[in-house]
Write an enzyme that holds these catalytic residues in place. Structure first.
Site, mmCIF file in Angstrom:
data_model
loop_
_atom_site.group_PDB
_atom_site.id
_atom_site.type_symbol
_atom_site.label_atom_id
_atom_site.label_comp_id
_atom_site.label_asym_id
_atom_site.label_seq_id
_atom_site.Cartn_x
_atom_site.Cartn_y
_atom_site.Cartn_z
ATOM 1 N N HIS A 137 0.811 -1.217 0.000
ATOM 2 C CA HIS A 137 0.000 0.000 0.000
ATOM 3 C C HIS A 137 0.846 1.269 0.000
ATOM 4 O O HIS A 137 0.314 2.366 -0.169
ATOM 5 C CB HIS A 137 -0.903 0.032 1.238
ATOM 6 C CG HIS A 137 -1.602 -1.254 1.511
ATOM 7 N ND1 HIS A 137 -1.093 -2.215 2.375
ATOM 8 C CD2 HIS A 137 -2.756 -1.766 1.030
ATOM 9 C CE1 HIS A 137 -1.920 -3.252 2.419
ATOM 10 N NE2 HIS A 137 -2.929 -3.011 1.609
ATOM 11 N N GLU A 176 -2.871 3.329 2.348
ATOM 12 C CA GLU A 176 -2.553 3.905 1.037
ATOM 13 C C GLU A 176 -2.892 5.385 0.999
ATOM 14 O O GLU A 176 -2.120 6.201 0.477
ATOM 15 C CB GLU A 176 -3.315 3.185 -0.079
ATOM 16 C CG GLU A 176 -3.007 3.780 -1.455
ATOM 17 C CD GLU A 176 -3.912 3.288 -2.563
ATOM 18 O OE1 GLU A 176 -4.160 4.061 -3.501
ATOM 19 O OE2 GLU A 176 -4.372 2.125 -2.505
ATOM 20 N N THR A 188 -6.374 3.922 -5.214
ATOM 21 C CA THR A 188 -6.314 3.109 -6.435
ATOM 22 C C THR A 188 -7.369 2.018 -6.514
ATOM 23 O O THR A 188 -7.679 1.538 -7.607
ATOM 24 C CB THR A 188 -4.929 2.455 -6.587
ATOM 25 O OG1 THR A 188 -4.659 1.634 -5.439
ATOM 26 C CG2 THR A 188 -3.839 3.502 -6.726
ATOM 27 N N CYS A 223 -6.866 1.880 -10.594
ATOM 28 C CA CYS A 223 -6.161 0.967 -11.497
ATOM 29 C C CYS A 223 -7.150 0.130 -12.304
ATOM 30 O O CYS A 223 -8.280 -0.119 -11.878
ATOM 31 C CB CYS A 223 -5.181 0.088 -10.733
ATOM 32 S SG CYS A 223 -5.922 -1.267 -9.811
ATOM 33 N N SER A 282 -9.359 -5.547 4.062
ATOM 34 C CA SER A 282 -9.062 -5.215 2.668
ATOM 35 C C SER A 282 -10.131 -4.301 2.090
ATOM 36 O O SER A 282 -11.275 -4.712 1.886
ATOM 37 C CB SER A 282 -8.968 -6.495 1.836
ATOM 38 O OG SER A 282 -8.940 -6.207 0.458
ATOM 39 N N ASN A 304 -10.378 -3.073 -0.973
ATOM 40 C CA ASN A 304 -10.869 -3.452 -2.301
ATOM 41 C C ASN A 304 -11.848 -4.617 -2.207
ATOM 42 O O ASN A 304 -12.783 -4.705 -3.002
ATOM 43 C CB ASN A 304 -9.701 -3.760 -3.245
ATOM 44 C CG ASN A 304 -9.101 -5.133 -3.040
ATOM 45 O OD1 ASN A 304 -9.577 -6.125 -3.575
ATOM 46 N ND2 ASN A 304 -8.037 -5.198 -2.248
#
Length: 290
Positions: A83, A135, A173, A202, A230, A232
């Site tokens: 990250h 991040e 991201t 991304c 997490s 994401n």
């Protein structure tokens, strides 16, 4: 039980690269120890990725997870998490007489440097992301003063925006592309002009989310596998649930709500960018056995 498994489920490029770098350091330390040299201490600065099973496996190999710069000792081999870290911490790490290996995801590093370039040009960052995510803390360290973080359009509406300030928009991201575009549209309406956008979400995130949406529209239930820490993975669960299908986020197959899933004809399965293939495989086998 029929299972539709996402092709994009599992490790992304950034995670794979970070783990390869950490594996290389572990292997080198073991080779030196086998040759009779003192075994150097291997550590990560922060969790290398957000997956508890992976972290437990590395801990079993003797890899330590450090949280503070002053925990780093001379001669340590320290791998920076995927990250990224705030640039002040990275500079401090490199001053500790340790071997520092940067395993920051290349997409995150590109975002860091892009933000730095925009801010040096006199623009102020509006960052779409989770304020406490590692991040995001790293990205903000490249932004200078005045940067603002928001996690939704509702939060964006509450920010003290100044009409005379030249803003630019970027994102963590792994953020949700649809929500990001909604924020972009709101800013255009609020400020009366298009705000420059630094494209930092991304492609792997975009493709993973779109596939989750596509599968969720075809199934009776959706299973998302990955660490609860997490970001994401949580967003995958969110975008799947937004399609109106029953969705469950688990870290492994033992956490599946069997009785709620047993009556389903077709189940969709996807996983976060830090979820090992072995866990996805085990979850699929369990679901197919119902």
């Amino acid at each position: 039980m029929n299972v539709i498994r996402a092709r994009t489920a599992g490790f992304c490029m950034g995670v794979s690269l970070a783990l390869r770098k950490l594996d290389r350091e572990v292997d080198r330390a073991e080779e030196k120890a086998a040759q009779g040299s003192p075994r150097c201490r291997i550590a990560t600065f922060g969790p290398i990725i957000h997956n508890p099973q992976v972290l437990e496996a590395y801990a079993g190999m003797g890899v330590r997870c450090l949280r503070q710069v002053d925990e780093v000792e001379a001669g340590d081999h320290v791998v920076i998490r995927a990250h990224g870290v705030p640039q002040q911490q990275e500079k401090a790490l490199r001053s500790r007489d340790a071997v520092v290996v940067d395993a920051t995801c290349p997409k995150v590093k590109k975002a860091q440097l892009g933000i730095e370039e925009q801010c040096r040009a006199g623009r102020t960052l509006l960052l779409f992301g989770e304020a406490e995510h590692p991040e995001v803390r790293g990205l903000l360290s490249y932004a200078g003063e005045g940067a603002l973080v928001f996690g939704s359009v509702d939060e964006l509406e509450g920010l003290p925006l100044q009409p005379e300030t030249e803003y630019f928009l970027a994102a963590q991201t792994t953020q949700d592309r649809v929500a990001f575009e909604a924020a972009r549209a709101w800013l255009h309406e609020r400020l009366g002009h298009e705000v420059p956008v630094l494209e930092t979400i991304c492609d792997a995130t975009r493709l993973r989310q779109q596939e989750a949406i596509d599968i969720a529209r075809k199934v009776d239930a959706m299973v998302v596998v990955g660490g609860f820490d997490s970001g994401n993975t949580r967003r995958l669960a969110d975008v799947a649930a937004a399609q109106g299908v029953f969705t469950v986020h688990v870290e492994n197959e033992s956490q599946l709500p069997v009785e709620q899933l047993r009556g389903c004809g077709i189940i969709g399965l996807t996983a976060g960018a830090s979820t090992p293939k072995s866990i996805i495989d085990a979850t699929q086998r369990f679901l197919e056995s119902l």
